[in-house]
Scaffold this active site. Structure first.
Site, PDB file in Angstrom:
ATOM      1  N   GLY A  48      -0.614 -10.296 -16.179  1.00 33.19           N
ATOM      2  CA  GLY A  48      -1.288 -11.556 -15.857  1.00 33.19           C
ATOM      3  C   GLY A  48      -0.424 -12.749 -16.239  1.00 33.19           C
ATOM      4  N   SER A 128     -12.945   1.143  -8.505  1.00 29.92           N
ATOM      5  CA  SER A 128     -12.147   1.125  -7.285  1.00 29.92           C
ATOM      6  C   SER A 128     -12.642   2.148  -6.279  1.00 29.92           C
ATOM      7  CB  SER A 128     -10.699   1.456  -7.658  1.00 29.92           C
ATOM      8  OG  SER A 128      -9.935   1.681  -6.499  1.00 29.92           O
ATOM      9  N   TYR A 155      -4.469   7.197 -10.996  1.00 29.56           N
ATOM     10  CA  TYR A 155      -5.152   5.896 -11.096  1.00 29.56           C
ATOM     11  C   TYR A 155      -6.642   6.068 -10.819  1.00 29.56           C
ATOM     12  CZ  TYR A 155      -6.965   1.419  -9.475  1.00 29.56           C
ATOM     13  OH  TYR A 155      -7.759   0.316  -9.280  1.00 29.56           O
ATOM     14  N   LYS A 159     -10.098   5.610 -13.260  1.00 27.38           N
ATOM     15  CA  LYS A 159     -11.241   4.740 -12.955  1.00 27.38           C
ATOM     16  C   LYS A 159     -12.541   5.537 -13.006  1.00 27.38           C
ATOM     17  CE  LYS A 159      -9.499   0.749 -12.712  1.00 27.38           C
ATOM     18  NZ  LYS A 159      -9.926  -0.286 -13.672  1.00 27.38           N
ATOM     19  N   ARG A 296       2.806   6.909   3.514  1.00 26.65           N
ATOM     20  CA  ARG A 296       2.969   6.827   2.055  1.00 26.65           C
ATOM     21  C   ARG A 296       2.073   7.899   1.431  1.00 26.65           C
ATOM     22  NH1 ARG A 296       1.517   1.109  -0.783  1.00 26.65           N
ATOM     23  NH2 ARG A 296      -0.559   1.724  -0.097  1.00 26.65           N
TER      24      ARG A 296
HETATM   25  N1  UFG Z   1       0.990  -0.687   3.762  1.00 27.83           N
HETATM   26  C1  UFG Z   1       2.078  -0.662   4.617  1.00 27.83           C
HETATM   27  N2  UFG Z   1       3.242  -1.192   4.172  1.00 27.83           N
HETATM   28  C2  UFG Z   1       3.391  -1.750   2.936  1.00 27.83           C
HETATM   29  C3  UFG Z   1       2.265  -1.775   2.065  1.00 27.83           C
HETATM   30  C4  UFG Z   1       1.078  -1.213   2.509  1.00 27.83           C
HETATM   31  O1  UFG Z   1       1.990  -0.160   5.735  1.00 27.83           O
HETATM   32  O2  UFG Z   1       4.499  -2.194   2.593  1.00 27.83           O
HETATM   33  C5  UFG Z   1      -0.291  -0.111   4.218  1.00 27.83           C
HETATM   34  C6  UFG Z   1      -0.766   1.059   3.365  1.00 27.83           C
HETATM   35  O3  UFG Z   1      -0.234   2.268   3.839  1.00 27.83           O
HETATM   36  C7  UFG Z   1      -2.269   0.943   3.540  1.00 27.83           C
HETATM   37  C8  UFG Z   1      -2.528  -0.550   3.734  1.00 27.83           C
HETATM   38  O4  UFG Z   1      -1.276  -1.114   4.104  1.00 27.83           O
HETATM   39  O5  UFG Z   1      -2.649   1.608   4.704  1.00 27.83           O
HETATM   40  C9  UFG Z   1      -3.010  -1.238   2.482  1.00 27.83           C
HETATM   41  O6  UFG Z   1      -2.137  -0.910   1.414  1.00 27.83           O
HETATM   42  P1  UFG Z   1      -2.171  -1.668   0.013  1.00 27.83           P
HETATM   43  O7  UFG Z   1      -1.042  -1.125  -0.805  1.00 27.83           O
HETATM   44  O8  UFG Z   1      -2.248  -3.143   0.225  1.00 27.83           O
HETATM   45  O9  UFG Z   1      -3.571  -1.214  -0.616  1.00 27.83           O
HETATM   46  P2  UFG Z   1      -4.155   0.256  -0.827  1.00 27.83           P
HETATM   47  O10 UFG Z   1      -5.173   0.496   0.249  1.00 27.83           O
HETATM   48  O11 UFG Z   1      -3.101   1.276  -0.971  1.00 27.83           O
HETATM   49  O12 UFG Z   1      -4.823   0.140  -2.273  1.00 27.83           O
HETATM   50  C10 UFG Z   1      -5.724  -0.882  -2.651  1.00 27.83           C
HETATM   51  C11 UFG Z   1      -5.618  -1.122  -4.132  1.00 27.83           C
HETATM   52  C12 UFG Z   1      -6.013   0.118  -4.880  1.00 27.83           C
HETATM   53  C13 UFG Z   1      -7.383   0.556  -4.451  1.00 27.83           C
HETATM   54  C14 UFG Z   1      -7.470   0.680  -2.955  1.00 27.83           C
HETATM   55  C15 UFG Z   1      -8.881   0.938  -2.581  1.00 27.83           C
HETATM   56  O13 UFG Z   1      -4.291  -1.482  -4.464  1.00 27.83           O
HETATM   57  O14 UFG Z   1      -6.035  -0.174  -6.260  1.00 27.83           O
HETATM   58  O15 UFG Z   1      -7.033  -0.511  -2.343  1.00 27.83           O
HETATM   59  O16 UFG Z   1      -9.123   0.672  -1.236  1.00 27.83           O
HETATM   60  F1  UFG Z   1      -7.669   1.750  -4.991  1.00 27.83           F
END
Ligand code: UFG
Length: 356
Positions: A48, A128, A155, A159, A296
């Protein structure tokens, strides 16, 4: 610890916000202050920012440090705690499960012991959608709170363990608790004062904005062969302002002693990675450069909330989570010289992560 005299005299109910210097914590502290609570932020500043603590006093401490937690709780007449302090990067949880269990579970346990000793009546916990599994669900199905719990990462495991520990404390000590299962928090406060600033940044929206602004590499799209309408993952993006409002509603909720409620915080609508890319391009006025990458590890095709329970139990629903509004507010934040892109440019070590 900041002096509290002026705040104590204000007569506002005190809410301790652990992790209140972070992204969702800071937005919630602001919303609490606007709802006439006094947010006292407890944070170790490991991720933070001190400058995000603007709406009440600050206590510097680690959630695992029982003495520091006790000192904060004894310094203020705490009516409720909103507990954000924890580690959030899904990928890092795979390589450092020990650290995640220590901070997210042991830390929560320390906090709960301190609350039980002082009979603090209300806890709101930052959980989450990562607690849900994805097996047996089609891409177009929304997720109710009763869905199977089968986290895909350490993670998510931490939670879920935190939730169960809290539920046990509710039964044993009469604590009343609301655990909020967030879907994809995004956007920034419309004031431009606070916004998303993870280091390193892994989330889609800030990375897409940085790419469109020419302040980061081309965005890698993680997979285009999912069983979804355009082949990219569907997520339920929730404006951080809406998310903050859900916490205020949870602090205020009329619950009996010992009550434990788990509630989804989402919109009920899924947006694809390509939807986000298109919306960012329009808001920035320049398309997002992209490269196609493989899936991923651990990414489910779809994570979309059924948010009905939040409406019934908290009287809460999303009101500002249209994707173009989320993106407009995030772009405003990222465009400021003092924050977002400007901050990345001033920090060479941070910038090198974007050049990788
Ligand atoms: N994505 C890409 N390229 C990137 C980053 C993300 O294509 O460079 C895609 C991911 O594959 C996913 C989507 O964008 O499909 C969202 O990804 P984020 O990393 O922004 O978020 P996540 O869905 O992986 O995870 C978030 C929070 C977690 C939580 C989750 C619950 O970071 O803590 O939402 O929905 F658990």
């Amino acid at each position: 610890m900041d002096r509290l005299v002026t705040f104590m005299d204000s007569g506002r109910p005190v809410v301790l916000v652990t992790g209140g210097a972070g992204y969702i914590g800071a937005h919630t502290a602001k919303a609490l202050a606007e709802a006439n609570f006094l947010p006292v932020v407890f944070d170790n500043l490991s991720s933070g920012f001190r400058e995000a603590v603007r709406w009440g006093p600050f206590c510097h401490g680690d959630i695992r440090d029982a003495d520091a937690v006790a000192a904060a709780l004894d310094a203020y007449p705490v009516a409720a705690v909103v507990h954000f302090a924890g580690l959030i990067e899904v990928g890092r949880s795979v390589t450092r499960p020990d650290l995640f269990w220590d901070v997210n579970v042991t830390g929560t346990g320390r906090l709960l012991s301190a609350l039980a000793a002082r009979r603090v009546p209300r806890l709101v916990f930052s959980s989450s959608a990562a607690v849900y599994g994805s097996a047996g669900r089609t891409a177009l199905e929304t997720i109710p709170e009763t869905a199977a719990k089968d986290p895909a990462s350490p993670y998510g495991d931490t939670k879920l363990a935190g939730e169960r520990l809290i539920q046990a404390h509710c039964r044993a000590y009469g604590l009343s608790a609301v655990v909020l299962r967030y879907f994809n928090a995004a956007g920034a406060d419309p004031s431009g004062l606070i916004g998303e600033a993870h280091e390193p940044e892994t989330h889609l929206l800030p990375l897409a904005i940085a790419a469109a602004m020419g302040d980061g590499p081309a965005l890698t799209i993680f997979g285009d062969d999912f069983d979804t309408p355009d082949g990219t993952c569907l997520r339920d993006y929730i404006h951080v302002t809406d998310l903050a409002a859900a916490h205020v509603a949870a602090v205020r909720a009329a619950l009996a002693p010992g009550a434990f409620e788990a509630i989804n915080v989402g919109t009920g609508f899924g947006c694809s990675v390509r939807d986000v890319i298109r919306t960012v391009g329009a808001a920035v006025g320049s398309p997002v450069p992209t490269v196609q990458g493989p899936r991923r590890t651990g990414d489910p095709a779809s994570l979309v909330a059924n948010p009905a329970r939040a409406q019934t139990l908290l009287g809460w629903r999303a009101t500002c989570s249209a994707l173009d509004r989320i993106v407009t507010d995030a772009v405003r934040w990222e465009s400021q010289p003092a924050y977002g892109a400007g901050r990345r440019q001033r920090q060479p070590e941070l910038r090198s992560q974007f050049a990788a």
